[in-house]
Design a protein around this motif. Sequence first.
Motif, mmCIF file in Angstrom:
data_model
loop_
_atom_site.group_PDB
_atom_site.id
_atom_site.type_symbol
_atom_site.label_atom_id
_atom_site.label_comp_id
_atom_site.label_asym_id
_atom_site.label_seq_id
_atom_site.Cartn_x
_atom_site.Cartn_y
_atom_site.Cartn_z
ATOM 1 N N ASN A 167 79.721 -58.949 73.693
ATOM 2 C CA ASN A 167 79.549 -57.995 74.647
ATOM 3 C C ASN A 167 78.481 -58.211 75.716
ATOM 4 O O ASN A 167 77.455 -58.647 75.336
ATOM 5 C CB ASN A 167 79.541 -56.460 74.025
ATOM 6 C CG ASN A 167 78.493 -56.405 73.087
ATOM 7 O OD1 ASN A 167 77.944 -57.335 72.485
ATOM 8 N ND2 ASN A 167 77.937 -55.057 72.805
ATOM 9 N N CYS A 200 88.195 -51.874 70.175
ATOM 10 C CA CYS A 200 88.478 -50.620 70.962
ATOM 11 C C CYS A 200 89.921 -50.392 71.404
ATOM 12 O O CYS A 200 90.673 -51.679 71.401
ATOM 13 C CB CYS A 200 87.655 -50.298 71.904
ATOM 14 S SG CYS A 200 87.834 -51.469 73.566
ATOM 15 N N PHE A 231 73.852 -52.711 70.302
ATOM 16 C CA PHE A 231 75.034 -52.704 69.413
ATOM 17 C C PHE A 231 75.708 -54.005 69.791
ATOM 18 O O PHE A 231 76.443 -54.255 70.727
ATOM 19 C CB PHE A 231 76.108 -51.814 69.399
ATOM 20 C CG PHE A 231 76.944 -51.828 68.399
ATOM 21 C CD1 PHE A 231 76.644 -51.710 67.182
ATOM 22 C CD2 PHE A 231 78.425 -52.348 68.768
ATOM 23 C CE1 PHE A 231 77.600 -51.869 66.145
ATOM 24 C CE2 PHE A 231 79.433 -52.291 67.753
ATOM 25 C CZ PHE A 231 79.124 -52.017 66.526
ATOM 26 N N CYS A 266 83.749 -55.860 76.360
ATOM 27 C CA CYS A 266 83.569 -56.180 74.935
ATOM 28 C C CYS A 266 83.827 -57.656 74.527
ATOM 29 O O CYS A 266 84.198 -58.217 75.374
ATOM 30 C CB CYS A 266 84.824 -55.300 74.253
ATOM 31 S SG CYS A 266 84.731 -53.627 74.259
ATOM 32 N N ALA A 267 83.175 -57.916 73.410
ATOM 33 C CA ALA A 267 83.147 -59.257 73.027
ATOM 34 C C ALA A 267 84.618 -59.946 72.825
ATOM 35 O O ALA A 267 84.630 -60.960 73.447
ATOM 36 C CB ALA A 267 82.215 -59.541 71.589
ATOM 37 N N GLU A 268 85.580 -59.100 72.390
ATOM 38 C CA GLU A 268 86.967 -59.795 72.034
ATOM 39 C C GLU A 268 87.432 -60.074 73.574
ATOM 40 O O GLU A 268 88.039 -61.016 73.473
ATOM 41 C CB GLU A 268 87.503 -59.004 70.938
ATOM 42 C CG GLU A 268 87.522 -57.586 71.343
ATOM 43 C CD GLU A 268 86.447 -56.672 70.728
ATOM 44 O OE1 GLU A 268 85.342 -56.951 70.834
ATOM 45 O OE2 GLU A 268 86.891 -55.883 69.696
ATOM 46 N N GLU A 297 76.825 -56.014 78.767
ATOM 47 C CA GLU A 297 76.639 -54.553 79.262
ATOM 48 C C GLU A 297 76.311 -54.737 80.621
ATOM 49 O O GLU A 297 75.806 -55.838 81.248
ATOM 50 C CB GLU A 297 75.972 -53.735 78.148
ATOM 51 C CG GLU A 297 76.576 -53.596 77.074
ATOM 52 C CD GLU A 297 75.683 -52.835 75.984
ATOM 53 O OE1 GLU A 297 74.564 -52.386 76.286
ATOM 54 O OE2 GLU A 297 76.244 -52.407 74.909
HETATM 55 N N1 THU Z 1 81.868 -53.325 71.942
HETATM 56 C C1 THU Z 1 82.745 -54.478 71.767
HETATM 57 O O1 THU Z 1 82.207 -55.637 72.239
HETATM 58 N N2 THU Z 1 83.913 -54.548 71.052
HETATM 59 C C2 THU Z 1 84.270 -53.344 70.388
HETATM 60 O O2 THU Z 1 85.513 -53.491 69.957
HETATM 61 C C3 THU Z 1 83.562 -52.406 70.443
HETATM 62 C C4 THU Z 1 82.653 -52.010 71.326
HETATM 63 C C5 THU Z 1 80.893 -53.280 72.573
HETATM 64 C C6 THU Z 1 81.046 -52.578 73.742
HETATM 65 C C7 THU Z 1 79.485 -51.983 74.076
HETATM 66 O O3 THU Z 1 78.784 -53.094 74.699
HETATM 67 C C8 THU Z 1 79.037 -51.757 72.710
HETATM 68 O O4 THU Z 1 79.589 -52.681 71.817
HETATM 69 C C9 THU Z 1 79.056 -50.362 72.233
HETATM 70 O O5 THU Z 1 80.225 -49.856 72.562
#
Ligand code: THU
Length: 158
Positions: free
Chosen positions: A62, A107, A44, A73-75, A64
């Motif tokens: 993002n 999130c 994702f 997370c990206a933000e 991982e």
């Molecule tokens: N993810 C983000 O980068 N931003 C969000 O606000 C929600 C989730 C990423 C974290 C993880 O790498 C992937 O999405 C699945 O949760």
Amino acid sequence: MKKKEIKSEFTEYDSVAELSSAEQKLISEAEQAAANAYAPYSEFKVGAAVLLENGKIICGSNQENSSYPVGMCAERVALFAASANNPGIRVTHLVITSSSQNPAAPCGACRQVIAEYETLHNHSISILLKSSTTGKIISANGVKNFLPLMFTRKDLSR
Ligand code: THU
């Protein structure tokens, strides 16, 4: 006893054509950033673009890890990079793009980080979410629309 209500306000858009050219540019930067996501586990991909008041754009995606909770997370990648490299400069916009059907909202942990920078600069951040699959966009002015009754540095004063 007193019952109270907190409202969230959003704007929905059907396409980027309804946005300003500055916002369109940020969306395009966030979508390019999503391509650089390192998401081999969830597959994702999320992209984020932060606009600073000095006009600089900082992007993130993002990242991982085989130890799942260690990923980021990206933000938060974008916001932390923006703050680390431009201390004291206010964030005006945050764009988040992903391939989910509905524009994916930040999130809980990311909401808390957005709240931190809003409180630090005493200014709300314009938040734009886009689904790169459907093209749907949602905007909200300030993290309060995602995080009611937020905990901030103001709550630390005794
Ligand atoms: N993810 C983000 O980068 N931003 C969000 O606000 C929600 C989730 C990423 C974290 C993880 O790498 C992937 O999405 C699945 O949760």
